[in-house]
Scaffold this active site. Structure first.
Site, PDB file in Angstrom:
ATOM      1  N   GLY A   1       0.810  -1.223   0.000  1.00  0.00           N
ATOM      2  CA  GLY A   1       0.000   0.000   0.000  1.00  0.00           C
ATOM      3  C   GLY A   1       0.842   1.271   0.000  1.00  0.00           C
ATOM      4  O   GLY A   1       2.021   1.267   0.352  1.00  0.00           O
TER       5      GLY A   1
ATOM      6  N   ARG B   1      -2.097   8.799   3.615  1.00  0.00           N
ATOM      7  CA  ARG B   1      -2.332   9.675   4.767  1.00  0.00           C
ATOM      8  C   ARG B   1      -1.080   9.980   5.592  1.00  0.00           C
ATOM      9  O   ARG B   1      -1.107  10.811   6.487  1.00  0.00           O
ATOM     10  CB  ARG B   1      -3.422   9.059   5.662  1.00  0.00           C
TER      11      ARG B   1
ATOM     12  N   GLU C   1     -16.948  -4.804   5.248  1.00  0.00           N
ATOM     13  CA  GLU C   1     -16.158  -3.573   5.315  1.00  0.00           C
ATOM     14  C   GLU C   1     -17.062  -2.386   5.648  1.00  0.00           C
ATOM     15  O   GLU C   1     -18.248  -2.385   5.303  1.00  0.00           O
ATOM     16  CB  GLU C   1     -15.448  -3.337   3.981  1.00  0.00           C
TER      17      GLU C   1
ATOM     18  N   ARG D   1      32.904  11.392  19.526  1.00  0.00           N
ATOM     19  CA  ARG D   1      32.507  11.130  18.139  1.00  0.00           C
ATOM     20  C   ARG D   1      33.079   9.792  17.661  1.00  0.00           C
ATOM     21  O   ARG D   1      33.868   9.149  18.367  1.00  0.00           O
ATOM     22  CB  ARG D   1      32.955  12.299  17.259  1.00  0.00           C
TER      23      ARG D   1
HETATM   24  C1  UD1 Z   1      -8.358  -3.995   6.017  1.00  0.00           C
HETATM   25  C2  UD1 Z   1      -9.466  -5.039   6.110  1.00  0.00           C
HETATM   26  C3  UD1 Z   1     -10.392  -4.651   7.268  1.00  0.00           C
HETATM   27  C4  UD1 Z   1      -9.623  -4.536   8.542  1.00  0.00           C
HETATM   28  C5  UD1 Z   1      -8.457  -3.562   8.381  1.00  0.00           C
HETATM   29  C6  UD1 Z   1      -7.574  -3.636   9.598  1.00  0.00           C
HETATM   30  C7  UD1 Z   1      -9.839  -5.865   3.875  1.00  0.00           C
HETATM   31  C8  UD1 Z   1     -10.697  -5.804   2.671  1.00  0.00           C
HETATM   32  N1  UD1 Z   1     -10.160  -5.086   4.899  1.00  0.00           N
HETATM   33  O1  UD1 Z   1      -9.001  -2.774   5.657  1.00  0.00           O
HETATM   34  O2  UD1 Z   1     -11.402  -5.647   7.410  1.00  0.00           O
HETATM   35  O3  UD1 Z   1     -10.464  -4.112   9.593  1.00  0.00           O
HETATM   36  O4  UD1 Z   1      -7.645  -3.915   7.238  1.00  0.00           O
HETATM   37  O5  UD1 Z   1      -6.605  -2.645   9.571  1.00  0.00           O
HETATM   38  O6  UD1 Z   1      -8.902  -6.638   3.924  1.00  0.00           O
HETATM   39  N2  UD1 Z   1      -2.422  -3.789   0.843  1.00  0.00           N
HETATM   40  C9  UD1 Z   1      -1.646  -4.318  -0.173  1.00  0.00           C
HETATM   41  N3  UD1 Z   1      -2.155  -4.375  -1.428  1.00  0.00           N
HETATM   42  C10 UD1 Z   1      -3.385  -3.947  -1.734  1.00  0.00           C
HETATM   43  C11 UD1 Z   1      -4.185  -3.407  -0.704  1.00  0.00           C
HETATM   44  C12 UD1 Z   1      -3.675  -3.358   0.584  1.00  0.00           C
HETATM   45  O7  UD1 Z   1      -0.515  -4.715   0.059  1.00  0.00           O
HETATM   46  O8  UD1 Z   1      -3.768  -4.042  -2.913  1.00  0.00           O
HETATM   47  C13 UD1 Z   1      -1.871  -3.737   2.198  1.00  0.00           C
HETATM   48  C14 UD1 Z   1      -1.722  -2.326   2.704  1.00  0.00           C
HETATM   49  O9  UD1 Z   1      -0.416  -1.842   2.428  1.00  0.00           O
HETATM   50  C15 UD1 Z   1      -1.951  -2.475   4.181  1.00  0.00           C
HETATM   51  C16 UD1 Z   1      -2.892  -3.666   4.294  1.00  0.00           C
HETATM   52  O10 UD1 Z   1      -2.782  -4.349   3.076  1.00  0.00           O
HETATM   53  O11 UD1 Z   1      -0.758  -2.826   4.856  1.00  0.00           O
HETATM   54  C17 UD1 Z   1      -4.327  -3.278   4.574  1.00  0.00           C
HETATM   55  O12 UD1 Z   1      -4.812  -2.496   3.500  1.00  0.00           O
HETATM   56  P1  UD1 Z   1      -5.777  -1.287   3.716  1.00  0.00           P
HETATM   57  O13 UD1 Z   1      -6.121  -0.709   2.401  1.00  0.00           O
HETATM   58  O14 UD1 Z   1      -5.244  -0.382   4.752  1.00  0.00           O
HETATM   59  O15 UD1 Z   1      -7.052  -2.058   4.285  1.00  0.00           O
HETATM   60  P2  UD1 Z   1      -8.228  -1.448   5.124  1.00  0.00           P
HETATM   61  O16 UD1 Z   1      -9.167  -0.768   4.211  1.00  0.00           O
HETATM   62  O17 UD1 Z   1      -7.704  -0.707   6.269  1.00  0.00           O
HETATM   63 CA    CA Z   2      -5.602   0.091   6.991  1.00  0.00          CA
END
Ligand code: UD1
Ligand code: CA
Length: 454
Positions: free
Chosen positions: A11, A15, A151, A331
């Protein structure tokens, strides 16, 4: 049959408002993703796979990980992310899913979740939150059995009332994961492949979904912005402080201590005053006292050393029974023997100072070898740099350097030599003699102090 820990780290972290990939932001001086990898490393026979995407090269360069790096070119959801790992997952493996931005998860918790996956069931880490806004909700039937995860953006008003949230961390049998992920459809508000949809699939297939929870919310908190980063930093520092106190360290105020790295060796009866920061790898002997506002980085501190307030020490070795500071700056390349004293406003760099020598006030000692029992007077400067090259100063055992001396390197001061105060030493000074270079003193008897013109 093995355990594959799949860590989602692709990701962007919008933010965070930073050019740095989210998982490289640090807690306790260690990147978020590295925390997760370090925890996986502690687990027997778990193999980590990192799903990376945003800031790929930088992430791979920064993070210490010998396992597989799997690229997710486009971020199409958490389910899509885990799909990228499938070529590395055998049907008899157990998969543990982790998040690169959930850094404080503990090994014991993971073992509890993993246990269910090993049993050919699903393990899901959940948490009951006062304010569950933003998280996926874990929906159960009236018997308390998990039915599905919804979600926030897809939930009905009724479902939004549910306070049981999905941490995201789960364990799944490899074969089932293959099957479920292949069947995923992006039929949701965000048009993403949701990993969380596999929970409902499990229920439909009659596979039990077991939940586990944690006491400490910090364990499942993800970092999405700088506020959460700061909040987890404090939680982590508290954890470090508690561990140190359990090992016997006296922290005069555990709220005002920061560890940005690790203490690789720690003796008994160490006392640390407020606002001390330890960085990188630090070794601390026994009966060491560290005064307020000291910063110690990548250094070794011997037994019975006293470091007085406001001292900064980096890449240095401090021998037993030394007294450092207040306001000393050691140092890189500073190596001190036993019972050395380095006093206020003294800067040392790339020096060896042997047993019982003293540099007590206002000096710069760089590129030098100083023997044992040497006394370096206030305001002594090793002039080590000619504008192009660095040169070495050697001061042999028992020498006495008078105050305000400049030692123009390369130069050698002999054993038991005495240098008179105020000297500029440009040639070697012989053993056991007094050497001085000083303008002769004279006084003008008819001299009058100038007066201001009226
Ligand atoms: C996700 C969960 C949610 C949970 C929350 C907890 C899903 C659909 N939802 O939501 O149920 O409560 O985490 O924090 O799983 N990432 C990737 N590739 C992608 C998308 C995401 O590597 O294509 C990684 C992101 O970098 C991150 C993690 O997965 O580390 C979670 O992704 P994020 O988009 O933050 O999920 P949430 O919408 O928070
Ligand atoms: Ca998240």
């Amino acid at each position: 049959m093995s355990i594959k820990a799949v860590i989602l780290a692709a990701g962007k972290g919008t933010r965070m408002r930073s050019s740095k990939p989210k998982v490289l932001h640090e807690i306790g001086g260690i990147p978020l993703l590295q925390h997760v990898l370090n925890t996986v490393k502690q687990m027997d026979d778990a193999e980590a796979l990192v799903i990376y995407g945003h800031g790929g090269d930088q992430v791979i360069e920064t993070i210490d990980h010998d396992g597989e790096w799997v690229e997710q070119r486009e971020q199409r959801g958490t389910g899509h992310a885990v799909q990228q790992a499938l070529p590395f997952v055998d049907t008899d493996d157990t998969v543990l899913i982790l998040y690169g931005d959930v850094p404080l998860i503990q090994q014991e918790t993971l073992n509890k979740v993993l246990h269910h996956g090993k049993n050919n069931e699903v393990g899901l880490l959940i948490f009951n939150m006062d304010d569950p806004t933003g998280y996926g909700r874990v929906i159960c039937d009236h018997n308390g059995n998990v039915q599905k995860i919804v979600e926030q953006k897809d939930a009905t008003d009724h479902e939004l009332q549910c306070q049981s949230i999905n941490s995201g961390i789960m364990s799944v049998p490899g074969g089932k994961l293959h099957q479920w992920l292949t069947d995923l459809k992006p039929n949701n508000v965000q048009g993403e492949y949701y990993l969380t949809d596999i929970i409902h699939m499990a229920v439909k297939d009659g596979v039990k979904v077991n939940t586990e929870s944690v006491m400490d919310e910090a364990e499942i908190t993800g970092v999405n912005d700088k506020m959460q980063l700061a909040q987890l930093e404090r939680a982590y520092q508290q954890r470090c402080a508690e561990q140190l106190m359990q090992q016997g360290v006296t922290l005069l105020d555990p709220q005002r201590f920061d560890l940005r790295g690790c203490i690789t060796d720690l003796g008994q009866d160490v006392c640390i005053d407020v606002n001390v920061i330890l960085e990188g790898k630090v070794l601390i002997g026994q009966h060491v006292r560290i005064g307020a506002n000291c910063i110690i980085k990548n250094s070794t501190i011997g037994d019975h050393v006293e470091i007085l307030p406001n001292s900064v020490i980096e890449d240095a070795e401090v021998g037993a029974n030394c007294v450092i500071g207040p306001f000393a700056r050691l140092r890189p390349g500073t190596v001190l023997g036993e019972k050395v004293k380095i006093g206020n406003f003294v800067e040392t760099k790339n020096v060896n100072i042997n047993a019982a020598s003293k540099v007590n006030h206002l000096s710069y000692i760089g590129d030098a070898t100083i023997g044992a029992n040497v006394n370096v007077g206030a305001g002594t400067i090793t002039c080590n740099y000619d504008g192009a090259n660095k040169h070495h100063t050697t001061i042999k055992d028992g020498a006495f350097i008078g105050s305000d001396t400049q030692l123009v390197a390369p130069v050698v001061v002999g054993e038991n030599a005495t240098i008179a105060a105020g000297s500029t030493i440009t040639r070697d000074a012989p053993d056991a003699q007094l050497t001085l270079s000083r303008v002769h003193q004279f006084s003008k008897d008819n001299w009058k102090r100038p007066k201001k013109k009226s």
